[in-house]
Design a protein around this motif. Structure first.
Motif, short mmCIF file in Angstrom:
data_model
loop_
_atom_site.label_atom_id
_atom_site.label_comp_id
_atom_site.label_asym_id
_atom_site.label_seq_id
_atom_site.Cartn_x
_atom_site.Cartn_y
_atom_site.Cartn_z
N LEU A 32 0.85 -1.19 0.00
CA LEU A 32 0.00 0.00 0.00
C LEU A 32 0.89 1.24 0.00
CD1 LEU A 32 -3.03 0.77 0.14
CD2 LEU A 32 -2.76 0.95 2.61
N VAL A 33 0.72 2.10 -1.02
CA VAL A 33 1.53 3.32 -1.15
C VAL A 33 0.65 4.52 -0.82
CG1 VAL A 33 2.88 4.77 -2.70
CG2 VAL A 33 2.99 2.28 -2.92
N PRO A 34 1.00 5.33 0.20
CA PRO A 34 0.22 6.52 0.54
C PRO A 34 0.21 7.52 -0.63
CG PRO A 34 1.70 5.93 2.33
CD PRO A 34 2.09 5.09 1.16
N ASN A 35 -0.86 8.31 -0.71
CA ASN A 35 -0.94 9.34 -1.75
C ASN A 35 -0.03 10.52 -1.46
OD1 ASN A 35 -3.03 8.08 -3.29
ND2 ASN A 35 -4.49 8.67 -1.72
N GLN A 36 0.33 10.70 -0.17
CA GLN A 36 1.17 11.84 0.20
C GLN A 36 1.98 11.48 1.44
OE1 GLN A 36 -1.04 15.49 0.63
NE2 GLN A 36 0.62 16.57 1.63
N TYR A 37 3.29 11.80 1.41
CA TYR A 37 4.16 11.58 2.56
C TYR A 37 4.31 12.88 3.37
CZ TYR A 37 5.42 7.20 0.29
OH TYR A 37 5.37 5.96 -0.28
N GLU A 38 4.86 12.78 4.56
CA GLU A 38 4.96 13.93 5.46
C GLU A 38 5.75 15.08 4.86
OE1 GLU A 38 6.46 12.68 9.19
OE2 GLU A 38 4.71 11.47 9.73
N PHE A 39 6.78 14.77 4.06
CA PHE A 39 7.64 15.83 3.53
C PHE A 39 7.05 16.48 2.27
CE2 PHE A 39 8.97 11.91 1.47
CZ PHE A 39 9.14 12.29 0.14
N GLN A 40 5.89 15.97 1.79
CA GLN A 40 5.26 16.54 0.60
C GLN A 40 4.19 17.55 0.97
OE1 GLN A 40 4.28 12.50 -0.92
NE2 GLN A 40 5.16 13.21 -2.86
N LYS A 41 4.03 18.58 0.14
CA LYS A 41 3.02 19.61 0.39
C LYS A 41 1.71 19.30 -0.32
CE LYS A 41 6.34 23.35 1.18
NZ LYS A 41 6.79 24.69 0.77
N SER A 42 1.71 18.34 -1.22
CA SER A 42 0.50 17.96 -1.94
C SER A 42 0.60 16.50 -2.35
CB SER A 42 0.31 18.84 -3.18
OG SER A 42 1.42 18.69 -4.07
N LYS A 43 -0.54 15.94 -2.82
CA LYS A 43 -0.57 14.54 -3.24
C LYS A 43 0.35 14.32 -4.43
CE LYS A 43 -5.26 13.40 -1.67
NZ LYS A 43 -6.60 12.91 -2.09
N ASP A 44 1.13 13.24 -4.35
CA ASP A 44 2.04 12.82 -5.42
C ASP A 44 2.94 13.97 -5.90
OD1 ASP A 44 3.16 10.86 -6.99
OD2 ASP A 44 1.78 11.18 -8.67
N ALA A 45 3.37 14.83 -4.96
CA ALA A 45 4.28 15.93 -5.32
C ALA A 45 5.57 15.36 -5.88
CB ALA A 45 4.56 16.79 -4.09
#
Length: 306
Positions: A32-45
């Protein structure tokens, strides 16, 4: 007594199956791959998440994003999947990343070595680091292997319990020692409880120290500040001192101000503007008190004069 023996055996079976799955990624069917990680400002940045999904698919995994429609068996049993987390350990001068796989209890099942990239473009740096980390995962040669069904294990245990010799021993113990077992169990529980209390007391004694000893162990560390004297190429010994604009960088007996240093939101990161150059540059105050300047020709170090 027969019930007790059966329950203990079942517990051993469940523990063995769970341990085997936890320590082998081949025992997990999905990623399962999250759409957004903590270091990203938006989804799939920077397309970090879609690249991660692509690489896991290429390595033979069955991968879903968190907003994808998932299979019913995965929805009913989240422990069939591992969550793929891209860990960003990047610093000022380089991009550093790891790929971490955690189970449904957030236990780390696998963690790659940290890899780095010197690319200044974020997207290029992230992609380069993730691809390099993925080489380690591809070398695992993943192939899903379903764990032995629990029902089959239980059938084996049940057959063993039905053997005549086992039944005879169990019945004999039940008839002869039933009362004694209850008493011994009670005694063991009391001893265990007493041992726990004594252990807690011993731990408290070891951790509690006299106030004077605690004070001796306190290390008073000086507060690191950018103000001070530094050895600067061409200028020699120079000084940074507080000014109305930020900090003045001066040199020589006449205290010629050849640069101005401006603070940022981070206590160790500054912007330096030289009088001779229009383009400002990044400046970092390192832990050893020296200054590192990100100049067009590379990193320059101004050593603090003690």
């Amino acid at each position: 007594m027969k019930k007790t023996f059966f329950i203990v055996t079942l517990m051993l079976v469940f523990t063995t199956i769970s341990f085997a799955q936890k320590n082998n990624i081949n025992g997990y069917k999905y990623i399962l791959v999250p759409n957004q990680y903590e270091f990203q400002k938006s989804k799939d940045a920077y397309q970090v998440n879609s690249l991660t999904k692509f690489l896991f698919n290429r390595a033979g995994f069955t991968v879903f994003m968190t907003d994808d429609k998932i299979p019913a068996e995965m929805a009913n049993n989240a422990c069939m999947a591992l969550k793929a987390i891209v860990v960003n350990n990047s610093g000022l001068l380089s991009t550093k990343m790891q790929i971490k796989l955690v189970d449904c209890y957030n236990n780390i099942v696998y963690l790659t070595d940290e890899v780095s990239s010197r690319e200044k473009d974020y997207k290029k740096a992230y992609h380069e680091a993730i691809r390099e980390a993925f080489e380690e995962i591809e070398n695992l040669n993943y192939s899903y292997q379903s764990a032995t069904p629990v029902k089959e294990e239980l059938k084996t245990v049940e057959k063993e319990l039905q053997k005549p010799i086992v039944k005879e021993v169990v019945e004999a113990i039940d008839n002869i020692q039933e009362v004694k077992i209850i008493e011994e169990k009670k005694l063991v529980e009391e001893k265990l409880e007493k041992a726990k209390v004594e252990d807690k007391i011993e731990k408290k004694k070891k951790t509690i120290k006299p106030l004077q000893e605690e004070i001796k162990e306190i290390e008073i560390k000086p507060i690191l500040t950018i103000e001070g004297n530094y050895e600067v190429e061409k200028w020699g010994s120079c000084k940074i001192s507080k000014s109305e604009e930020g900090y003045a960088f001066t040199a020589g007996d006449e205290n010629f101000e050849f640069a101005v240093v401006y603070p940022t939101s981070k206590s160790t990161i500054f912007i330096i503007k030289y009088a001779a150059y229009k383009q400002p540059q990044m400046l970092e105050l390192s832990a050893d008190g020296n200054l590192k300047v990100d100049s067009p020709t590379g990193i320059k170090t101004y050593k603090r004069v003690r």
